[in-house]
Design a protein around this motif. Structure first.
Motif, PDB file in Angstrom:
ATOM      1  N   PHE A 120       0.837  -1.189   0.000  1.00  0.00           N
ATOM      2  CA  PHE A 120       0.000   0.000   0.000  1.00  0.00           C
ATOM      3  C   PHE A 120       0.877   1.245   0.000  1.00  0.00           C
ATOM      4  CE2 PHE A 120      -2.658  -3.226   2.024  1.00  0.00           C
ATOM      5  CZ  PHE A 120      -3.794  -3.119   1.252  1.00  0.00           C
ATOM      6  N   TRP A 121       0.532   2.200  -0.862  1.00  0.00           N
ATOM      7  CA  TRP A 121       1.247   3.466  -0.905  1.00  0.00           C
ATOM      8  C   TRP A 121       0.773   4.363   0.223  1.00  0.00           C
ATOM      9  CZ3 TRP A 121       5.500   3.708  -3.495  1.00  0.00           C
ATOM     10  CH2 TRP A 121       5.658   2.968  -4.654  1.00  0.00           C
ATOM     11  N   GLU A 122       1.683   5.189   0.676  1.00  0.00           N
ATOM     12  CA  GLU A 122       1.410   6.147   1.758  1.00  0.00           C
ATOM     13  C   GLU A 122       0.155   6.970   1.466  1.00  0.00           C
ATOM     14  OE1 GLU A 122       3.807   9.936   3.708  1.00  0.00           O
ATOM     15  OE2 GLU A 122       4.646   8.896   1.981  1.00  0.00           O
ATOM     16  N   HIS A 123       0.032   7.518   0.269  1.00  0.00           N
ATOM     17  CA  HIS A 123      -1.111   8.390  -0.036  1.00  0.00           C
ATOM     18  C   HIS A 123      -2.426   7.613  -0.033  1.00  0.00           C
ATOM     19  CE1 HIS A 123      -0.023   6.925  -4.088  1.00  0.00           C
ATOM     20  NE2 HIS A 123      -1.311   7.043  -4.343  1.00  0.00           N
ATOM     21  N   ASP A 124      -2.391   6.327  -0.386  1.00  0.00           N
ATOM     22  CA  ASP A 124      -3.616   5.528  -0.350  1.00  0.00           C
ATOM     23  C   ASP A 124      -4.041   5.251   1.090  1.00  0.00           C
ATOM     24  OD1 ASP A 124      -3.997   5.380  -3.107  1.00  0.00           O
ATOM     25  OD2 ASP A 124      -2.752   3.589  -3.289  1.00  0.00           O
ATOM     26  N   ILE A 125      -3.082   4.936   1.944  1.00  0.00           N
ATOM     27  CA  ILE A 125      -3.405   4.672   3.353  1.00  0.00           C
ATOM     28  C   ILE A 125      -4.008   5.916   3.984  1.00  0.00           C
ATOM     29  CG2 ILE A 125      -2.444   4.107   5.628  1.00  0.00           C
ATOM     30  CD1 ILE A 125      -0.298   2.436   4.081  1.00  0.00           C
ATOM     31  N   LYS A 126      -3.456   7.074   3.650  1.00  0.00           N
ATOM     32  CA  LYS A 126      -3.923   8.334   4.244  1.00  0.00           C
ATOM     33  C   LYS A 126      -5.272   8.787   3.687  1.00  0.00           C
ATOM     34  CE  LYS A 126       0.563  10.414   5.303  1.00  0.00           C
ATOM     35  NZ  LYS A 126       1.503  11.488   4.931  1.00  0.00           N
ATOM     36  N   LYS A 127      -5.441   8.687   2.351  1.00  0.00           N
ATOM     37  CA  LYS A 127      -6.595   9.334   1.717  1.00  0.00           C
ATOM     38  C   LYS A 127      -7.610   8.391   1.092  1.00  0.00           C
ATOM     39  CE  LYS A 127      -3.939  13.463   0.796  1.00  0.00           C
ATOM     40  NZ  LYS A 127      -3.226  14.245  -0.184  1.00  0.00           N
ATOM     41  N   ARG A 128      -7.227   7.120   0.901  1.00  0.00           N
ATOM     42  CA  ARG A 128      -8.127   6.152   0.258  1.00  0.00           C
ATOM     43  C   ARG A 128      -8.217   4.902   1.117  1.00  0.00           C
ATOM     44  NH1 ARG A 128      -6.114   5.035  -5.445  1.00  0.00           N
ATOM     45  NH2 ARG A 128      -8.121   4.041  -5.548  1.00  0.00           N
ATOM     46  N   THR A 129      -8.495   5.119   2.380  1.00  0.00           N
ATOM     47  CA  THR A 129      -8.539   4.027   3.349  1.00  0.00           C
ATOM     48  C   THR A 129      -9.517   2.934   2.929  1.00  0.00           C
ATOM     49  OG1 THR A 129      -8.006   5.635   5.061  1.00  0.00           O
ATOM     50  CG2 THR A 129      -8.828   3.509   5.803  1.00  0.00           C
ATOM     51  N   GLY A 130     -10.641   3.325   2.394  1.00  0.00           N
ATOM     52  CA  GLY A 130     -11.649   2.349   1.966  1.00  0.00           C
ATOM     53  C   GLY A 130     -11.118   1.395   0.908  1.00  0.00           C
ATOM     54  N   VAL A 131     -10.325   1.898  -0.009  1.00  0.00           N
ATOM     55  CA  VAL A 131      -9.730   1.059  -1.051  1.00  0.00           C
ATOM     56  C   VAL A 131      -8.772   0.043  -0.413  1.00  0.00           C
ATOM     57  CG1 VAL A 131      -8.198   1.073  -3.071  1.00  0.00           C
ATOM     58  CG2 VAL A 131      -9.982   2.815  -2.846  1.00  0.00           C
ATOM     59  N   CYS A 132      -7.999   0.496   0.564  1.00  0.00           N
ATOM     60  CA  CYS A 132      -7.071  -0.406   1.268  1.00  0.00           C
ATOM     61  C   CYS A 132      -7.850  -1.507   1.989  1.00  0.00           C
ATOM     62  CB  CYS A 132      -6.207   0.377   2.260  1.00  0.00           C
ATOM     63  SG  CYS A 132      -5.153   1.623   1.493  1.00  0.00           S
ATOM     64  N   ILE A 133      -8.906  -1.109   2.679  1.00  0.00           N
ATOM     65  CA  ILE A 133      -9.740  -2.080   3.401  1.00  0.00           C
ATOM     66  C   ILE A 133     -10.318  -3.109   2.431  1.00  0.00           C
ATOM     67  CG2 ILE A 133     -11.924  -2.336   4.668  1.00  0.00           C
ATOM     68  CD1 ILE A 133     -11.220   0.376   6.029  1.00  0.00           C
ATOM     69  N   ASP A 134     -10.824  -2.635   1.294  1.00  0.00           N
ATOM     70  CA  ASP A 134     -11.402  -3.548   0.296  1.00  0.00           C
ATOM     71  C   ASP A 134     -10.369  -4.535  -0.223  1.00  0.00           C
ATOM     72  OD1 ASP A 134     -13.829  -2.284   0.589  1.00  0.00           O
ATOM     73  OD2 ASP A 134     -13.670  -1.117  -1.267  1.00  0.00           O
ATOM     74  N   ARG A 135      -9.128  -4.075  -0.455  1.00  0.00           N
ATOM     75  CA  ARG A 135      -8.075  -4.980  -0.942  1.00  0.00           C
ATOM     76  C   ARG A 135      -7.729  -6.039   0.102  1.00  0.00           C
ATOM     77  NH1 ARG A 135      -2.935  -2.203  -2.855  1.00  0.00           N
ATOM     78  NH2 ARG A 135      -2.348  -4.358  -3.269  1.00  0.00           N
ATOM     79  N   ILE A 136      -7.664  -5.634   1.366  1.00  0.00           N
ATOM     80  CA  ILE A 136      -7.346  -6.595   2.431  1.00  0.00           C
ATOM     81  C   ILE A 136      -8.450  -7.632   2.549  1.00  0.00           C
ATOM     82  CG2 ILE A 136      -6.968  -6.890   4.909  1.00  0.00           C
ATOM     83  CD1 ILE A 136      -5.740  -3.990   4.831  1.00  0.00           C
ATOM     84  N   ILE A 137      -9.687  -7.174   2.624  1.00  0.00           N
ATOM     85  CA  ILE A 137     -10.826  -8.104   2.738  1.00  0.00           C
ATOM     86  C   ILE A 137     -10.872  -9.032   1.530  1.00  0.00           C
ATOM     87  CG2 ILE A 137     -13.350  -8.268   2.752  1.00  0.00           C
ATOM     88  CD1 ILE A 137     -13.333  -5.672   4.450  1.00  0.00           C
ATOM     89  N   GLY A 138     -10.676  -8.471   0.344  1.00  0.00           N
ATOM     90  CA  GLY A 138     -10.694  -9.277  -0.869  1.00  0.00           C
ATOM     91  C   GLY A 138      -9.631 -10.372  -0.839  1.00  0.00           C
ATOM     92  N   LYS A 139      -8.455 -10.046  -0.358  1.00  0.00           N
ATOM     93  CA  LYS A 139      -7.359 -11.026  -0.299  1.00  0.00           C
ATOM     94  C   LYS A 139      -7.657 -12.097   0.742  1.00  0.00           C
ATOM     95  CE  LYS A 139      -4.203 -10.867  -2.561  1.00  0.00           C
ATOM     96  NZ  LYS A 139      -3.938 -11.530  -3.841  1.00  0.00           N
ATOM     97  N   VAL A 140      -8.225 -11.714   1.879  1.00  0.00           N
ATOM     98  CA  VAL A 140      -8.564 -12.692   2.912  1.00  0.00           C
ATOM     99  C   VAL A 140      -9.649 -13.632   2.409  1.00  0.00           C
ATOM    100  CG1 VAL A 140      -9.597 -12.972   5.212  1.00  0.00           C
ATOM    101  CG2 VAL A 140      -7.817 -11.257   4.863  1.00  0.00           C
ATOM    102  N   LEU A 141     -10.663 -13.095   1.747  1.00  0.00           N
ATOM    103  CA  LEU A 141     -11.751 -13.924   1.233  1.00  0.00           C
ATOM    104  C   LEU A 141     -11.279 -14.846   0.113  1.00  0.00           C
ATOM    105  CD1 LEU A 141     -14.709 -11.374   1.220  1.00  0.00           C
ATOM    106  CD2 LEU A 141     -14.233 -13.191   2.877  1.00  0.00           C
ATOM    107  N   GLU A 142     -10.271 -14.418  -0.613  1.00  0.00           N
ATOM    108  CA  GLU A 142      -9.688 -15.212  -1.691  1.00  0.00           C
ATOM    109  C   GLU A 142      -9.031 -16.475  -1.144  1.00  0.00           C
ATOM    110  OE1 GLU A 142      -5.855 -14.105  -4.130  1.00  0.00           O
ATOM    111  OE2 GLU A 142      -7.494 -12.761  -4.680  1.00  0.00           O
ATOM    112  N   LYS A 143      -8.543 -16.386   0.080  1.00  0.00           N
ATOM    113  CA  LYS A 143      -7.848 -17.519   0.712  1.00  0.00           C
ATOM    114  C   LYS A 143      -8.864 -18.480   1.167  1.00  0.00           C
ATOM    115  CE  LYS A 143      -3.657 -16.128   0.342  1.00  0.00           C
ATOM    116  NZ  LYS A 143      -2.585 -16.886  -0.150  1.00  0.00           N
TER     117      LYS A 143
END
Length: 134
Positions: free
Chosen positions: A111-134
């Motif tokens: 995750f890029w710094e600017h995404d963590i700071k300003k696009r938190t929802g996108v980061c959350i979606d990527r994490i959830i998506g990866k966990v569900l993929e497993k």
């Protein structure tokens, strides 16, 4: 161009740049706590990821935009060769670490710094998506 600081002053300045418990690491820590997944911060493993979700075999890196070369080829670059070389080495090392971890069966999220700071929802979606993929 030569450095405007003495070697001692430059060393002192650089020593103030933290590698752990950065603002983006702490923000990601809060995101992961909120999601409720068991995780470890700063695990002792290859590549020194910022977080690991051991059960899902997912590692997470929180990459600073400047130090890890976000959009490096399209952005204004530092003037000094030393900094250009440092950032290029960081980008090369990041790619090598990602390849090795994936080869070893880990899913790697960066995750890029600017995404963590300003696009938190996108980061959350990527994490959830990866966990569900497993």
């Amino acid at each position: 161009m030569t450095d405007i600081f003495s070697p001692e002053k430059r060393s002192w300045i650089m020593s103030r740049i933290r590698g752990t418990n950065t603002r983006i690491d702490l923000q990601m820590n809060e995101i992961l706590k909120g999601l409720g997944f068991p995780f470890e911060m700063y695990p002792k493993m290859y590549g020194n990821p910022d977080f690991v979700l051991e059960e899902e075999r997912i590692v997470i890196f929180c990459d600073g935009d400047f130090w890890h070369g976000y959009n490096y080829n399209n952005k204004k670059k530092p003037r000094q060769k030393f900094w250009k070389d440092k950032i290029k080495r960081n980008m090369k090392r990041d790619a090598k670490i990602t390849r090795k971890l994936r080869k070893d069966g880990w899913s790697v999220l960066r995750f890029w710094e600017h995404d963590i700071k300003k696009r938190t929802g996108v980061c959350i979606d990527r994490i959830i998506g990866k966990v569900l993929e497993k």
